[in-house]
Design an enzyme around this catalytic site. Structure first.
Site, PDB file in Angstrom:
ATOM      1  N   TYR A 194      11.384   8.649   1.469  1.00 11.70           N
ATOM      2  CA  TYR A 194      11.451   7.603   0.390  1.00 11.70           C
ATOM      3  C   TYR A 194      12.043   8.082  -0.909  1.00 11.70           C
ATOM      4  O   TYR A 194      11.912   7.287  -1.954  1.00 11.70           O
ATOM      5  CB  TYR A 194      10.091   7.167  -0.007  1.00 11.70           C
ATOM      6  CG  TYR A 194       9.282   6.761   1.175  1.00 11.70           C
ATOM      7  CD1 TYR A 194       9.842   5.361   1.976  1.00 11.70           C
ATOM      8  CD2 TYR A 194       8.214   7.290   1.787  1.00 11.70           C
ATOM      9  CE1 TYR A 194       9.163   4.826   2.916  1.00 11.70           C
ATOM     10  CE2 TYR A 194       7.446   6.633   3.043  1.00 11.70           C
ATOM     11  CZ  TYR A 194       7.943   5.435   3.562  1.00 11.70           C
ATOM     12  OH  TYR A 194       7.467   4.809   4.702  1.00 11.70           O
ATOM     13  N   GLU A 207      12.107  -9.808   1.348  1.00  9.79           N
ATOM     14  CA  GLU A 207      11.436  -8.625   1.739  1.00  9.79           C
ATOM     15  C   GLU A 207      12.386  -7.484   1.404  1.00  9.79           C
ATOM     16  O   GLU A 207      13.548  -7.380   1.796  1.00  9.79           O
ATOM     17  CB  GLU A 207      11.130  -8.790   3.144  1.00  9.79           C
ATOM     18  CG  GLU A 207      10.335  -7.547   3.735  1.00  9.79           C
ATOM     19  CD  GLU A 207      10.018  -7.709   5.083  1.00  9.79           C
ATOM     20  OE1 GLU A 207       9.730  -8.608   5.616  1.00  9.79           O
ATOM     21  OE2 GLU A 207      10.306  -6.664   5.841  1.00  9.79           O
ATOM     22  N   ARG A 215      13.693   4.008  12.382  1.00 11.05           N
ATOM     23  CA  ARG A 215      12.242   4.871  12.485  1.00 11.05           C
ATOM     24  C   ARG A 215      11.325   4.512  13.667  1.00 11.05           C
ATOM     25  O   ARG A 215      12.135   4.003  14.545  1.00 11.05           O
ATOM     26  CB  ARG A 215      11.560   4.597  10.961  1.00 11.05           C
ATOM     27  CG  ARG A 215      12.434   4.893   9.805  1.00 11.05           C
ATOM     28  CD  ARG A 215      11.455   4.672   8.524  1.00 11.05           C
ATOM     29  NE  ARG A 215      10.513   5.825   8.443  1.00 11.05           N
ATOM     30  CZ  ARG A 215       9.435   5.409   7.617  1.00 11.05           C
ATOM     31  NH1 ARG A 215       9.511   4.366   6.637  1.00 11.05           N
ATOM     32  NH2 ARG A 215       8.449   6.297   7.686  1.00 11.05           N
ATOM     33  N   ALA A 249       3.162  -1.080   4.643  1.00 14.65           N
ATOM     34  CA  ALA A 249       2.631  -0.837   5.999  1.00 14.65           C
ATOM     35  C   ALA A 249       2.013  -2.275   6.693  1.00 14.65           C
ATOM     36  O   ALA A 249       2.276  -2.535   7.847  1.00 14.65           O
ATOM     37  CB  ALA A 249       1.585   0.149   5.940  1.00 14.65           C
ATOM     38  N   PRO A 302       0.927  -1.262   0.026  1.00  9.18           N
ATOM     39  CA  PRO A 302       0.078   0.151   0.155  1.00  9.18           C
ATOM     40  C   PRO A 302       0.726   1.309  -0.043  1.00  9.18           C
ATOM     41  O   PRO A 302       1.790   1.456   0.823  1.00  9.18           O
ATOM     42  CB  PRO A 302      -0.949  -0.109   1.172  1.00  9.18           C
ATOM     43  CG  PRO A 302      -0.276  -1.273   2.060  1.00  9.18           C
ATOM     44  CD  PRO A 302       0.599  -2.039   1.089  1.00  9.18           C
ATOM     45  N   ASN A 303       0.397   2.218  -0.453  1.00 10.88           N
ATOM     46  CA  ASN A 303       0.862   3.818  -0.987  1.00 10.88           C
ATOM     47  C   ASN A 303       2.173   3.785  -1.687  1.00 10.88           C
ATOM     48  O   ASN A 303       2.759   4.852  -1.739  1.00 10.88           O
ATOM     49  CB  ASN A 303       0.930   4.118   0.571  1.00 10.88           C
ATOM     50  CG  ASN A 303      -0.222   4.375   1.311  1.00 10.88           C
ATOM     51  OD1 ASN A 303      -1.190   4.919   0.833  1.00 10.88           O
ATOM     52  ND2 ASN A 303      -0.375   3.796   2.624  1.00 10.88           N
ATOM     53  N   HIS A 354      12.638  -3.049   1.735  1.00  9.66           N
ATOM     54  CA  HIS A 354      12.366  -1.626   2.061  1.00  9.66           C
ATOM     55  C   HIS A 354      13.131  -0.607   1.682  1.00  9.66           C
ATOM     56  O   HIS A 354      14.463  -0.622   1.896  1.00  9.66           O
ATOM     57  CB  HIS A 354      12.165  -1.525   3.585  1.00  9.66           C
ATOM     58  CG  HIS A 354      11.091  -2.397   4.225  1.00  9.66           C
ATOM     59  ND1 HIS A 354       9.811  -2.299   4.076  1.00  9.66           N
ATOM     60  CD2 HIS A 354      11.371  -3.795   4.939  1.00  9.66           C
ATOM     61  CE1 HIS A 354       9.193  -3.404   4.787  1.00  9.66           C
ATOM     62  NE2 HIS A 354      10.126  -4.278   4.997  1.00  9.66           N
ATOM     63  N   ARG A 364       5.258  11.163  -2.005  1.00  6.96           N
ATOM     64  CA  ARG A 364       4.994  10.649  -0.660  1.00  6.96           C
ATOM     65  C   ARG A 364       6.253  10.837  -0.013  1.00  6.96           C
ATOM     66  O   ARG A 364       7.473  10.461  -0.066  1.00  6.96           O
ATOM     67  CB  ARG A 364       4.534   9.240  -0.756  1.00  6.96           C
ATOM     68  CG  ARG A 364       4.523   8.565   0.465  1.00  6.96           C
ATOM     69  CD  ARG A 364       4.181   7.272   0.261  1.00  6.96           C
ATOM     70  NE  ARG A 364       4.138   6.466   1.801  1.00  6.96           N
ATOM     71  CZ  ARG A 364       4.385   5.203   2.008  1.00  6.96           C
ATOM     72  NH1 ARG A 364       4.594   4.409   1.305  1.00  6.96           N
ATOM     73  NH2 ARG A 364       4.183   5.076   3.340  1.00  6.96           N
ATOM     74  N   ASN A 415       7.822  -5.917  -1.344  1.00  2.00           N
ATOM     75  CA  ASN A 415       7.929  -4.329  -0.178  1.00  2.00           C
ATOM     76  C   ASN A 415       6.436  -4.551   0.332  1.00  2.00           C
ATOM     77  O   ASN A 415       5.633  -3.947  -0.463  1.00  2.00           O
ATOM     78  CB  ASN A 415       8.281  -3.345  -0.863  1.00  2.00           C
ATOM     79  CG  ASN A 415       8.318  -2.138   0.164  1.00  2.00           C
ATOM     80  OD1 ASN A 415       7.762  -2.402   1.303  1.00  2.00           O
ATOM     81  ND2 ASN A 415       8.797  -1.074  -0.101  1.00  2.00           N
TER      82      ASN A 415
HETATM   83  C1  DQA Z   1       8.235   0.912   3.767  1.00  2.02           C
HETATM   84  C2  DQA Z   1       8.549   1.050   5.183  1.00  2.02           C
HETATM   85  C3  DQA Z   1       7.058   0.901   5.902  1.00  2.02           C
HETATM   86  O1  DQA Z   1       7.129   0.967   7.139  1.00  2.02           O
HETATM   87  C4  DQA Z   1       6.137   1.676   5.365  1.00  2.02           C
HETATM   88  O2  DQA Z   1       4.907   1.758   6.009  1.00  2.02           O
HETATM   89  C5  DQA Z   1       5.976   1.801   3.816  1.00  2.02           C
HETATM   90  C6  DQA Z   1       7.133   1.764   2.966  1.00  2.02           C
HETATM   91  C7  DQA Z   1       9.714   1.212   2.872  1.00  2.02           C
HETATM   92  O3  DQA Z   1       9.776   0.759   1.720  1.00  2.02           O
HETATM   93  O4  DQA Z   1      10.508   1.834   3.665  1.00  2.02           O
HETATM   94  O5  DQA Z   1       4.950   1.993   3.411  1.00  2.02           O
HETATM   95  O6  DQA Z   1       8.031  -0.363   3.317  1.00  2.02           O
END
Ligand code: DQA
Length: 159
Positions: free
Chosen positions: A34, A110, A119, A89, A21-22, A112, A29, A86
């Protein structure tokens, strides 16, 4: 399907890339966290690398946990050899995605963009990492590149 496409489908190993998501909002964003690279640009870099390595990538972005669970659940039937994810959240909340990875039993990496351990406390725990071969966190777009290289070497060492 044209013969060439059919042959490619038959011969190339496939990796499923999932953006949670997002992540469709990358580039707009929280740029300080990011970066400025858009998801389309990340996907292009991944596709370029996959092409060089002779791998076929299918890429999915979804804001919906169930869609991600469905895609993982079908990954083996759909001939994928590995998953690069990835979970965004859902990393910190999704027992369903974790269980789907366990159920399908494909090598999974996985990634990120940000360093989740540097964080907020709630981001320090990944429910997904323990069921993956490994996790790469904190290298921006390069996390995806490293993650894809890791997924490719996992499938190559298994065949
Ligand atoms: C994320 C880290 C997550 O905590 C966050 O909710 C994201 C992006 C990252 O790529 O750094 O949406 O996965």
């Amino acid at each position: 399907m044209p013969l060439i496409a059919e042959l490619k489908e038959f011969t190339l190993k496939k990796i499923l890339v999932i953006h949670g998501p997002n992540l469709h909002l990358l580039g707009q964003r929280e740029k300080d966290i990011y970066g400025e690279t858009t998801l389309a640009e990340i996907n292009k870099q991944l596709q370029d690398l996959a092409k060089k390595r002779g791998i076929q990538l299918d890429i999915l972005q979804s804001n919906h946990e169930g869609d991600i669970v469905d895609a993982i659940g079908k990954a083996k039937t759909n001939q994928f050899k590995a998953i690069l994810i990835n979970p965004a959240a859902y990393t910190h909340t999704s027992v369903a995605i974790r269980d789907a990875i366990l159920a399908v039993n494909l090598p999974t990496v996985e990634v990120h963009l940000s360093n989740i351990y540097a964080r907020e406390d709630f981001r320090h725990n990944s429910l997904i990492a323990p069921v993956c071969q490994g996790q790469i966190s904190g290298f921006g777009v390069h996390s995806y590149i490293l993650g894809l290289e890791a997924a490719i070497s996992l499938i190559n060492s298994r065949s």
